[in-house]
Write an enzyme that holds these catalytic residues in place. Structure first.
Site, PDB file in Angstrom:
ATOM      1  CB  CYS A 154      -0.972  -0.025   1.178  1.00  0.00           C
ATOM      2  SG  CYS A 154      -0.357  -0.819   2.666  1.00  0.00           S
ATOM      3  CG  HIS A 247      -0.271   3.908   4.050  1.00  0.00           C
ATOM      4  ND1 HIS A 247      -0.888   3.789   5.269  1.00  0.00           N
ATOM      5  CD2 HIS A 247      -0.050   2.630   3.615  1.00  0.00           C
ATOM      6  CE1 HIS A 247      -1.047   2.502   5.565  1.00  0.00           C
ATOM      7  NE2 HIS A 247      -0.551   1.782   4.582  1.00  0.00           N
TER       8      HIS A 247
HETATM    9  N1  LIG Z   1      -4.689  -3.370   5.178  1.00  0.00           N
HETATM   10  C1  LIG Z   1      -4.083  -2.798   4.139  1.00  0.00           C
HETATM   11  O1  LIG Z   1      -4.054  -1.553   3.993  1.00  0.00           O
HETATM   12  C2  LIG Z   1      -3.421  -3.650   3.087  1.00  0.00           C
HETATM   13  C3  LIG Z   1      -2.934  -3.013   1.959  1.00  0.00           C
HETATM   14  C4  LIG Z   1      -2.319  -3.775   0.949  1.00  0.00           C
HETATM   15  C5  LIG Z   1      -2.214  -5.138   1.100  1.00  0.00           C
HETATM   16  N2  LIG Z   1      -2.684  -5.756   2.225  1.00  0.00           N
HETATM   17  C6  LIG Z   1      -2.586  -7.219   2.292  1.00  0.00           C
HETATM   18  O2  LIG Z   1      -3.907  -7.729   2.080  1.00  0.00           O
HETATM   19  C7  LIG Z   1      -4.079  -8.952   2.828  1.00  0.00           C
HETATM   20  C8  LIG Z   1      -5.254  -8.790   3.793  1.00  0.00           C
HETATM   21  O3  LIG Z   1      -4.932  -7.747   4.713  1.00  0.00           O
HETATM   22  P1  LIG Z   1      -5.961  -7.232   5.814  1.00  0.00           P
HETATM   23  O4  LIG Z   1      -5.371  -5.974   6.302  1.00  0.00           O
HETATM   24  O5  LIG Z   1      -7.343  -7.239   5.284  1.00  0.00           O
HETATM   25  O6  LIG Z   1      -5.830  -8.410   6.932  1.00  0.00           O
HETATM   26  P2  LIG Z   1      -6.882  -8.904   8.029  1.00  0.00           P
HETATM   27  O7  LIG Z   1      -7.825  -7.809   8.393  1.00  0.00           O
HETATM   28  O8  LIG Z   1      -6.064  -9.531   9.100  1.00  0.00           O
HETATM   29  O9  LIG Z   1      -7.731 -10.070   7.254  1.00  0.00           O
HETATM   30  C9  LIG Z   1      -7.140 -11.309   6.939  1.00  0.00           C
HETATM   31  C10 LIG Z   1      -8.147 -12.228   6.230  1.00  0.00           C
HETATM   32  O10 LIG Z   1      -7.482 -13.486   5.971  1.00  0.00           O
HETATM   33  C11 LIG Z   1      -8.321 -14.550   6.466  1.00  0.00           C
HETATM   34  N3  LIG Z   1      -7.513 -15.682   6.953  1.00  0.00           N
HETATM   35  C12 LIG Z   1      -6.655 -15.707   8.010  1.00  0.00           C
HETATM   36  N4  LIG Z   1      -6.134 -16.948   8.156  1.00  0.00           N
HETATM   37  C13 LIG Z   1      -6.666 -17.726   7.172  1.00  0.00           C
HETATM   38  C14 LIG Z   1      -6.547 -19.088   6.796  1.00  0.00           C
HETATM   39  N5  LIG Z   1      -5.747 -19.944   7.485  1.00  0.00           N
HETATM   40  N6  LIG Z   1      -7.237 -19.545   5.720  1.00  0.00           N
HETATM   41  C15 LIG Z   1      -8.054 -18.712   5.009  1.00  0.00           C
HETATM   42  N7  LIG Z   1      -8.225 -17.388   5.344  1.00  0.00           N
HETATM   43  C16 LIG Z   1      -7.547 -16.913   6.397  1.00  0.00           C
HETATM   44  C17 LIG Z   1      -9.126 -13.941   7.601  1.00  0.00           C
HETATM   45  O11 LIG Z   1     -10.297 -14.720   7.795  1.00  0.00           O
HETATM   46  P3  LIG Z   1     -10.930 -15.003   9.279  1.00  0.00           P
HETATM   47  O12 LIG Z   1     -11.720 -13.771   9.642  1.00  0.00           O
HETATM   48  O13 LIG Z   1     -11.795 -16.183   9.042  1.00  0.00           O
HETATM   49  O14 LIG Z   1      -9.781 -15.245  10.206  1.00  0.00           O
HETATM   50  C18 LIG Z   1      -9.408 -12.539   7.037  1.00  0.00           C
HETATM   51  O15 LIG Z   1     -10.530 -12.598   6.181  1.00  0.00           O
HETATM   52  C19 LIG Z   1      -2.749  -9.215   3.553  1.00  0.00           C
HETATM   53  O16 LIG Z   1      -1.986 -10.093   2.790  1.00  0.00           O
HETATM   54  C20 LIG Z   1      -2.122  -7.826   3.610  1.00  0.00           C
HETATM   55  O17 LIG Z   1      -0.734  -7.865   3.722  1.00  0.00           O
HETATM   56  C21 LIG Z   1      -3.302  -5.039   3.220  1.00  0.00           C
END
Ligand SMILES: NC(=O)c1ccc[n+]([C@@H]2O[C@H](COP(=O)([O-])OP(=O)(O)OC[C@H]3O[C@@H](n4cnc5c(N)ncnc54)[C@H](OP(=O)(O)O)[C@@H]3O)[C@@H](O)[C@H]2O)c1
Length: 357
Positions: A154, A247
């Site tokens: 991001c 950011h």
């Molecule tokens: N936040 C940002 O600004 C941002 C920006 C760019 C990229 N990203 C990337 O985007 C991705 C998601 O980020 P986020 O911020 O949304 O994270 P998050 O809020 O922690 O959400 C993670 C998701 O992954 C699922 N998950 C966790 N363990 C799993 C498993 N064993 N099998 C299948 N699903 C699983 C969770 O489901 P449950 O609810 O069922 O646990 C949840 O839906 C990450 O790779 C992150 O690095 C994030």
């Protein structure tokens, strides 16, 4: 823009649908003119529950069309859509996304796992949308009919949109990036409130190397089916700050052609992004805007520019060591994640690269 440009609406699924980025996907896809969200998936902890029961919803009003969907496991055999947006935790995204691509599905991923693989496109459509052609190389190498397409970290997304017009015109040589990153960048629930309230944390795990390597690929050239990385030097310092979304990146840079601030401002204002992205439903009229206000951009005032898809740049001025310095701001879960992914899918749609239904 209507669905007529790409035919009937295509069915799509969101993996990691319960998380911070997954929720942004759901909001952006709820009324999309080309895509219809039909399936949601997450971990085994959530599978089998109704979406509204499993999700701690933080995106305003939950779209009614998703509330009663039953969450599936993130397994290719359980998902019928051929187009899959992935907001999976990076600890599990690598293998799951490969499973989906080898089952013939197009995976649009937000996770870090596959971004730097030479045959995987790492794309910000207006900056390097031509790199999407790498999926032809990927399919040939890996012998699968699906594909993995990634969008960038991001903070790298914000920095790359801000410096792309200058790199294209003046040739970057050295780039220093110092970030102030929102708490939503750490997912949900993310950083503990007692750690971040009234505080700045000068460390985000693995973030600095990610920024440094992704900038080179994003601003590289596609030649003979491979990306030739940008040849400039990058140094990044990353900080977590008590901001909800957005950011901010402070940028100092030197260039082969040593532009003055006025020349840089003209280049930034004239930049419209790659032609093939013009008119796509999620593309803002201006992917980059320049503010003349001395105290902008600010997350509270500017993060929603262009529905969260516009990067705002300000304070473009001479640097006392390098050529220029400036400040850029963009929305991390929209431009830097879900919105960028949806725009990648739209560009693939108009280039005829979506998988058959
Ligand atoms: N936040 C940002 O600004 C941002 C920006 C760019 C990229 N990203 C990337 O985007 C991705 C998601 O980020 P986020 O911020 O949304 O994270 P998050 O809020 O922690 O959400 C993670 C998701 O992954 C699922 N998950 C966790 N363990 C799993 C498993 N064993 N099998 C299948 N699903 C699983 C969770 O489901 P449950 O609810 O069922 O646990 C949840 O839906 C990450 O790779 C992150 O690095 C994030």
């Amino acid at each position: 823009m209507t669905s007529s440009r790409v035919g009937a609406k295509r069915k799509v699924a969101v993996l990691g649908a319960t998380g911070a980025v997954g929720q942004t996907f759901i909001r952006l896809l709820a009324d999309h003119p080309w895509f219809e969200l039909t399936e949601v998936a997450a971990s085994a902890r959530s599978a089998g529950k109704r979406y509204q029961d499993a999700t701690r919803w933080i995106e305003g009003v939950m779209p009614a069309s998703v509330a009663d969907l039953v969450i599936k496991n993130s397994r290719a055999s359980e998902i019928s859509a051929q187009i899959v947006f992935s907001a999976l935790d990076a600890n599990v995204a690598g293998e799951i996304e490969e499973e989906f691509a080898s089952a013939g599905k197009l995976v649009l991923s937000n996770a870090r796992n596959h971004r730097m693989e030479p045959d995987v496109p790492l794309v910000i459509p207006e900056v390097n949308g031509d790199h999407l052609a790498l999926i032809d190389t990927q399919r040939a190498h890996r012998g699968w009919s699906g594909a993995i397409v990634t969008n960038a970290n991001c903070a790298a997304t914000v920095a790359a949109v801000a410096v792309a017009p200058l790199h294209q015109k003046f040739g970057l040589e050295k780039l220093f990036l110092t970030t102030m990153q929102a708490v939503s960048g750490a997912g949900y629930p993310g950083v503990a409130s007692l750690d971040i309230l009234g505080n700045v944390i000068p460390y985000i795990a693995d973030e600095e190397p990610k920024l440094e390597r992704e900038m080179l690929k994003l601003l590289g050239r596609l030649e003979d089916g491979a990306v030739v990385n940008g040849s400039f030097a990058v140094s990044a310092q990353t900080n977590r700050v008590a901001v909800e979304h957005g950011h901010t990146v402070c940028i100092s840079a030197s260039f082969h052609d040593h532009p003055t601030p006025d020349q840089a401002l003209s280049a930034l204002r004239a930049w419209k992004g790659i032609e093939s992205t013009h008119g796509l439903p999620s593309r803002p009229a201006q992917p980059l805007v320049v503010t003349d206000n001395a105290d902008r951009p600010q997350p509270r005032r500017d993060v929603d520019a262009g529905n969260g898809m516009t990067v705002t740049v300000g304070r473009v001025r001479e640097d006392t060591i390098l050529d220029l310095r400036m400040v850029a701001l963009g929305h991390n879960t929209i431009r830097g994640a879900a919105g960028g992914s949806v725009l990648n899918a739209e560009l693939l749609a108009v280039s005829g690269r979506l998988p058959a239904e």
